[in-house]
Design a protein around this motif. Structure first.
Motif, PDB file in Angstrom:
ATOM      1  N   VAL A  51    -103.008   4.597 -86.742  1.00 44.33           N
ATOM      2  CA  VAL A  51    -104.310   4.053 -88.045  1.00 44.33           C
ATOM      3  C   VAL A  51    -104.617   2.852 -87.386  1.00 44.33           C
ATOM      4  CG1 VAL A  51    -104.564   3.158 -89.662  1.00 44.33           C
ATOM      5  CG2 VAL A  51    -102.766   5.185 -90.189  1.00 44.33           C
TER       6      VAL A  51
ATOM      7  N   LYS B 132    -108.741   0.340 -90.614  1.00 43.56           N
ATOM      8  CA  LYS B 132    -108.345   1.009 -91.621  1.00 43.56           C
ATOM      9  C   LYS B 132    -107.335   0.597 -92.564  1.00 43.56           C
ATOM     10  CE  LYS B 132    -109.959   5.205 -90.231  1.00 43.56           C
ATOM     11  NZ  LYS B 132    -109.662   7.137 -90.618  1.00 43.56           N
TER      12      LYS B 132
ATOM     13  N   TYR C   2    -107.585  -0.735 -96.206  1.00 44.91           N
ATOM     14  CA  TYR C   2    -106.384  -0.680 -97.388  1.00 44.91           C
ATOM     15  C   TYR C   2    -106.517  -2.227 -98.075  1.00 44.91           C
ATOM     16  CZ  TYR C   2    -101.906   0.505 -98.810  1.00 44.91           C
ATOM     17  OH  TYR C   2    -101.237   1.909 -99.666  1.00 44.91           O
TER      18      TYR C   2
END
Length: 148
Positions: free
Chosen positions: A50, A54, A58
């Motif tokens: 990831v 991202k 998050y």
């Protein structure tokens, strides 16, 4: 003429109050934990494939949920305290807020995958307290207070 003595508060109302306070404390603690997670901690817990962007996105949602949990826990503690004094409007507000918290937390946990374990654990005492406030003996006591 003397005023009629106020009926004593049923034990179920006291139990409901303390379980709601316990749930609010867990909600606040879980929210504080979520709001203070560092990027390095999140990066180490998330799959290395990831991207950092991202993870930051998050983390923004996770922290926002934490701040929301702190505010919801404080609001729940406030309305539960007012309901304990016998105000039927705050009893209804307490039950409504408890249900709203449960729905939102479950939607975030299941739908968005942003569930902090301690905030999810807080749903148990919050649900118990809300159910206890709707018991017949508690409702009768609040109705007597409304007639005064």
């Amino acid at each position: 003429m003397t005023a009629s003595p106020t009926p004593s508060r049923p034990r179920v109302v006291d139990i409901a109050f303390w379980t709601l306070i316990g749930g609010a404390v867990l909600l606040i603690l879980g929210g504080l934990l979520a709001a203070t997670v560092s990027f390095e901690t999140a990066r180490s817990a998330i799959d290395p494939e990831v991207t950092n962007d991202k993870v930051r996105n998050y983390l923004t949602v996770y922290r926002g949920m934490g701040i929301g949990a702190v505010l919801a826990g404080a609001g729940l503690a406030f309305v539960a305290g007012r309901a304990r004094r016998g105000d039927p409007k705050f009893r209804r507000a307490t039950v409504a807020l408890a249900l709203a918290i449960a729905v939102v937390l479950l939607m975030l946990a299941v739908g968005a995958g942003v569930g902090q374990p301690m905030t999810l654990l807080s749903l148990v005492p919050i649900a118990v307290g809300a159910v206890l406030l709707t018991r017949r003996s508690a409702a009768g006591w609040f109705e007597q207070g409304e007639r005064r």
